[in-house]
Design a protein around this motif. Structure first.
Motif, PDB file in Angstrom:
ATOM      1  N   PHE A  25     -44.215  -9.040  19.746  1.00  0.00           N
ATOM      2  CA  PHE A  25     -42.796  -8.563  18.699  1.00  0.00           C
ATOM      3  C   PHE A  25     -41.532  -7.703  20.082  1.00  0.00           C
ATOM      4  O   PHE A  25     -40.841  -8.285  19.942  1.00  0.00           O
ATOM      5  CB  PHE A  25     -43.165  -8.325  17.776  1.00  0.00           C
ATOM      6  CG  PHE A  25     -41.836  -8.061  17.058  1.00  0.00           C
ATOM      7  CD1 PHE A  25     -40.725  -9.471  16.538  1.00  0.00           C
ATOM      8  CD2 PHE A  25     -41.242  -6.820  16.117  1.00  0.00           C
ATOM      9  CE1 PHE A  25     -39.510  -8.408  16.200  1.00  0.00           C
ATOM     10  CE2 PHE A  25     -40.156  -6.084  16.199  1.00  0.00           C
ATOM     11  CZ  PHE A  25     -39.049  -7.604  15.848  1.00  0.00           C
ATOM     12  N   PHE A  26     -42.490  -6.206  20.262  1.00  0.00           N
ATOM     13  CA  PHE A  26     -41.628  -5.122  21.092  1.00  0.00           C
ATOM     14  C   PHE A  26     -41.383  -6.213  22.557  1.00  0.00           C
ATOM     15  O   PHE A  26     -39.757  -5.872  23.178  1.00  0.00           O
ATOM     16  CB  PHE A  26     -42.689  -4.248  20.874  1.00  0.00           C
ATOM     17  CG  PHE A  26     -43.079  -3.736  20.114  1.00  0.00           C
ATOM     18  CD1 PHE A  26     -42.012  -3.926  18.674  1.00  0.00           C
ATOM     19  CD2 PHE A  26     -43.846  -2.745  19.819  1.00  0.00           C
ATOM     20  CE1 PHE A  26     -42.812  -2.981  17.740  1.00  0.00           C
ATOM     21  CE2 PHE A  26     -44.359  -2.087  19.144  1.00  0.00           C
ATOM     22  CZ  PHE A  26     -43.468  -2.355  17.614  1.00  0.00           C
ATOM     23  N   ALA A  27     -41.989  -7.117  23.332  1.00  0.00           N
ATOM     24  CA  ALA A  27     -42.120  -7.453  24.409  1.00  0.00           C
ATOM     25  C   ALA A  27     -41.039  -8.535  24.146  1.00  0.00           C
ATOM     26  O   ALA A  27     -39.926  -8.632  24.620  1.00  0.00           O
ATOM     27  CB  ALA A  27     -43.039  -7.978  24.696  1.00  0.00           C
ATOM     28  N   ASN A  28     -40.905  -9.300  23.274  1.00  0.00           N
ATOM     29  CA  ASN A  28     -39.851 -10.546  22.815  1.00  0.00           C
ATOM     30  C   ASN A  28     -38.750 -10.013  22.808  1.00  0.00           C
ATOM     31  O   ASN A  28     -37.118  -9.953  23.052  1.00  0.00           O
ATOM     32  CB  ASN A  28     -40.199 -11.134  21.901  1.00  0.00           C
ATOM     33  CG  ASN A  28     -39.603 -12.059  21.522  1.00  0.00           C
ATOM     34  OD1 ASN A  28     -38.630 -12.950  22.398  1.00  0.00           O
ATOM     35  ND2 ASN A  28     -38.963 -12.898  20.144  1.00  0.00           N
ATOM     36  N   LYS A  29     -38.514  -8.761  21.349  1.00  0.00           N
ATOM     37  CA  LYS A  29     -37.232  -7.898  21.732  1.00  0.00           C
ATOM     38  C   LYS A  29     -36.968  -7.673  23.215  1.00  0.00           C
ATOM     39  O   LYS A  29     -35.783  -7.249  23.266  1.00  0.00           O
ATOM     40  CB  LYS A  29     -37.126  -6.779  20.715  1.00  0.00           C
ATOM     41  CG  LYS A  29     -37.442  -6.852  19.079  1.00  0.00           C
ATOM     42  CD  LYS A  29     -36.317  -7.149  18.904  1.00  0.00           C
ATOM     43  CE  LYS A  29     -36.637  -7.509  17.423  1.00  0.00           C
ATOM     44  NZ  LYS A  29     -34.889  -8.251  17.150  1.00  0.00           N
TER      45      LYS A  29
ATOM     46  N   GLU B 298     -36.818  -8.971  26.315  1.00  0.00           N
ATOM     47  CA  GLU B 298     -36.817  -9.950  27.153  1.00  0.00           C
ATOM     48  C   GLU B 298     -35.343  -9.963  26.057  1.00  0.00           C
ATOM     49  O   GLU B 298     -34.224 -10.303  26.880  1.00  0.00           O
ATOM     50  CB  GLU B 298     -38.062 -11.178  26.892  1.00  0.00           C
ATOM     51  CG  GLU B 298     -37.175 -12.508  27.108  1.00  0.00           C
ATOM     52  CD  GLU B 298     -38.168 -13.109  27.571  1.00  0.00           C
ATOM     53  OE1 GLU B 298     -38.134 -14.441  28.401  1.00  0.00           O
ATOM     54  OE2 GLU B 298     -39.819 -12.897  26.958  1.00  0.00           O
ATOM     55  N   HIS B 299     -35.216 -10.939  24.708  1.00  0.00           N
ATOM     56  CA  HIS B 299     -33.789 -11.086  24.064  1.00  0.00           C
ATOM     57  C   HIS B 299     -32.798  -9.947  24.487  1.00  0.00           C
ATOM     58  O   HIS B 299     -31.749 -10.415  25.077  1.00  0.00           O
ATOM     59  CB  HIS B 299     -34.112 -11.126  22.694  1.00  0.00           C
ATOM     60  CG  HIS B 299     -32.662 -11.051  21.928  1.00  0.00           C
ATOM     61  ND1 HIS B 299     -31.792 -12.277  22.348  1.00  0.00           N
ATOM     62  CD2 HIS B 299     -32.131 -10.941  21.301  1.00  0.00           C
ATOM     63  CE1 HIS B 299     -31.135 -11.991  21.298  1.00  0.00           C
ATOM     64  NE2 HIS B 299     -30.924 -10.876  20.871  1.00  0.00           N
ATOM     65  N   GLU B 300     -32.808  -9.236  24.728  1.00  0.00           N
ATOM     66  CA  GLU B 300     -32.320  -8.151  25.095  1.00  0.00           C
ATOM     67  C   GLU B 300     -32.356  -7.780  26.649  1.00  0.00           C
ATOM     68  O   GLU B 300     -30.849  -7.668  26.670  1.00  0.00           O
ATOM     69  CB  GLU B 300     -32.267  -6.133  24.354  1.00  0.00           C
ATOM     70  CG  GLU B 300     -31.570  -4.945  24.397  1.00  0.00           C
ATOM     71  CD  GLU B 300     -30.426  -5.467  23.535  1.00  0.00           C
ATOM     72  OE1 GLU B 300     -29.210  -5.212  23.806  1.00  0.00           O
ATOM     73  OE2 GLU B 300     -30.540  -5.723  22.976  1.00  0.00           O
ATOM     74  N   SER B 301     -32.691  -7.647  26.909  1.00  0.00           N
ATOM     75  CA  SER B 301     -32.060  -8.125  28.898  1.00  0.00           C
ATOM     76  C   SER B 301     -31.944  -9.053  28.660  1.00  0.00           C
ATOM     77  O   SER B 301     -30.331  -9.611  29.346  1.00  0.00           O
ATOM     78  CB  SER B 301     -33.524  -8.045  29.606  1.00  0.00           C
ATOM     79  OG  SER B 301     -32.957  -8.724  30.994  1.00  0.00           O
ATOM     80  N   ARG B 302     -31.979 -10.832  28.373  1.00  0.00           N
ATOM     81  CA  ARG B 302     -31.030 -11.827  28.638  1.00  0.00           C
ATOM     82  C   ARG B 302     -29.801 -11.624  28.018  1.00  0.00           C
ATOM     83  O   ARG B 302     -28.900 -12.193  28.805  1.00  0.00           O
ATOM     84  CB  ARG B 302     -31.758 -13.078  28.051  1.00  0.00           C
ATOM     85  CG  ARG B 302     -32.883 -13.068  28.750  1.00  0.00           C
ATOM     86  CD  ARG B 302     -33.655 -14.774  27.793  1.00  0.00           C
ATOM     87  NE  ARG B 302     -34.683 -14.867  28.760  1.00  0.00           N
ATOM     88  CZ  ARG B 302     -34.856 -15.311  29.825  1.00  0.00           C
ATOM     89  NH1 ARG B 302     -34.327 -16.084  30.366  1.00  0.00           N
ATOM     90  NH2 ARG B 302     -37.084 -15.825  30.298  1.00  0.00           N
ATOM     91  N   HIS B 303     -29.530 -10.915  26.807  1.00  0.00           N
ATOM     92  CA  HIS B 303     -27.737 -10.848  26.453  1.00  0.00           C
ATOM     93  C   HIS B 303     -27.213 -10.023  27.288  1.00  0.00           C
ATOM     94  O   HIS B 303     -25.665 -10.405  26.912  1.00  0.00           O
ATOM     95  CB  HIS B 303     -28.731  -9.765  24.862  1.00  0.00           C
ATOM     96  CG  HIS B 303     -27.138  -9.939  24.063  1.00  0.00           C
ATOM     97  ND1 HIS B 303     -26.189  -8.827  23.849  1.00  0.00           N
ATOM     98  CD2 HIS B 303     -26.305 -10.316  22.905  1.00  0.00           C
ATOM     99  CE1 HIS B 303     -25.711  -8.904  23.520  1.00  0.00           C
ATOM    100  NE2 HIS B 303     -25.523 -10.000  22.894  1.00  0.00           N
ATOM    101  N   CYS B 304     -28.169  -8.624  27.557  1.00  0.00           N
ATOM    102  CA  CYS B 304     -26.797  -7.973  28.132  1.00  0.00           C
ATOM    103  C   CYS B 304     -26.380  -8.262  29.634  1.00  0.00           C
ATOM    104  O   CYS B 304     -26.020  -8.280  30.501  1.00  0.00           O
ATOM    105  CB  CYS B 304     -27.664  -7.053  28.654  1.00  0.00           C
ATOM    106  SG  CYS B 304     -27.838  -5.432  26.663  1.00  0.00           S
ATOM    107  N   ASN B 305     -27.953  -9.678  30.499  1.00  0.00           N
ATOM    108  CA  ASN B 305     -27.731  -9.019  31.794  1.00  0.00           C
ATOM    109  C   ASN B 305     -27.366 -10.572  32.617  1.00  0.00           C
ATOM    110  O   ASN B 305     -26.900 -10.867  32.669  1.00  0.00           O
ATOM    111  CB  ASN B 305     -28.846  -9.279  32.695  1.00  0.00           C
ATOM    112  CG  ASN B 305     -29.340  -7.404  32.848  1.00  0.00           C
ATOM    113  OD1 ASN B 305     -28.627  -6.419  32.461  1.00  0.00           O
ATOM    114  ND2 ASN B 305     -30.210  -7.103  32.761  1.00  0.00           N
ATOM    115  N   GLY B 306     -27.859 -11.891  31.479  1.00  0.00           N
ATOM    116  CA  GLY B 306     -27.706 -12.917  31.062  1.00  0.00           C
ATOM    117  C   GLY B 306     -29.221 -13.600  32.628  1.00  0.00           C
ATOM    118  O   GLY B 306     -28.705 -15.239  32.599  1.00  0.00           O
TER     119      GLY B 306
END
Length: 145
Positions: free
Chosen positions: A9-13, A15-23
């Motif tokens: 769950f932490f790793a998914n968060k 990854e999600h935040e990385s994709r959200h910020c950087n694309g």
């Protein structure tokens, strides 16, 4: 198994935040929200080996039920720490301090189990029943913030 799900769950968060910020893929440079998620994930990951070591030692050497209860409480506290870290950093402090107390309890259970082993080995005195009674009585006190 719950530890694995929580880590995923932490790793998914992250990854999600990385994709959200950087694309793009996972990158270290990003917004402050990505830095908070990444740091919280790293802090949780660094604490798990210690947690697993004292959990196993306490369960094997002392008493399984209080150790399992403390382990579940620790996972709950780590979730609280992670979510608190995503907000203001001061929100993570209660989860951090509570987690330290649970680790200390598990460590003391491990030490009590080791001491009991040596008392049986050298002196023939077995305090296992007393230690199990004390740890079972103390473990609900972990719920007090």
């Amino acid at each position: 198994i719950l530890c694995v799900f929580l880590t995923a769950f932490f790793a998914n968060k992250v990854e999600h935040e990385s994709r959200h910020c950087n694309g793009k893929g996972l990158q270290r440079q990003g917004s402050s929200s990505f830095d908070r998620v990444y740091t919280a994930n790293q802090n949780c990951g660094h604490a798990y080996p210690t947690f697993l070591a004292v959990l196993w030692c306490a369960g094997l050497l002392c008493s399984q039920a209080p150790a399992a209860f403390a382990g579940l409480m620790y996972l709950f506290v780590r979730q609280k720490y992670f979510v608190g870290y995503l907000g203001e950093r001061t929100q993570s402090t209660p989860g951090y301090l509570f987690g330290k107390r649970i680790i200390l309890f598990l460590f003391l259970m491990s030490v009590a189990g080791i001491l009991n082993y040596y008392l049986v080995f050298f002196f023939g005195s077995d305090f296992e029943i007393h230690i199990k009674t004390i740890t079972s009585a103390i473990s609900p006190l972990l719920l007090i913030p």
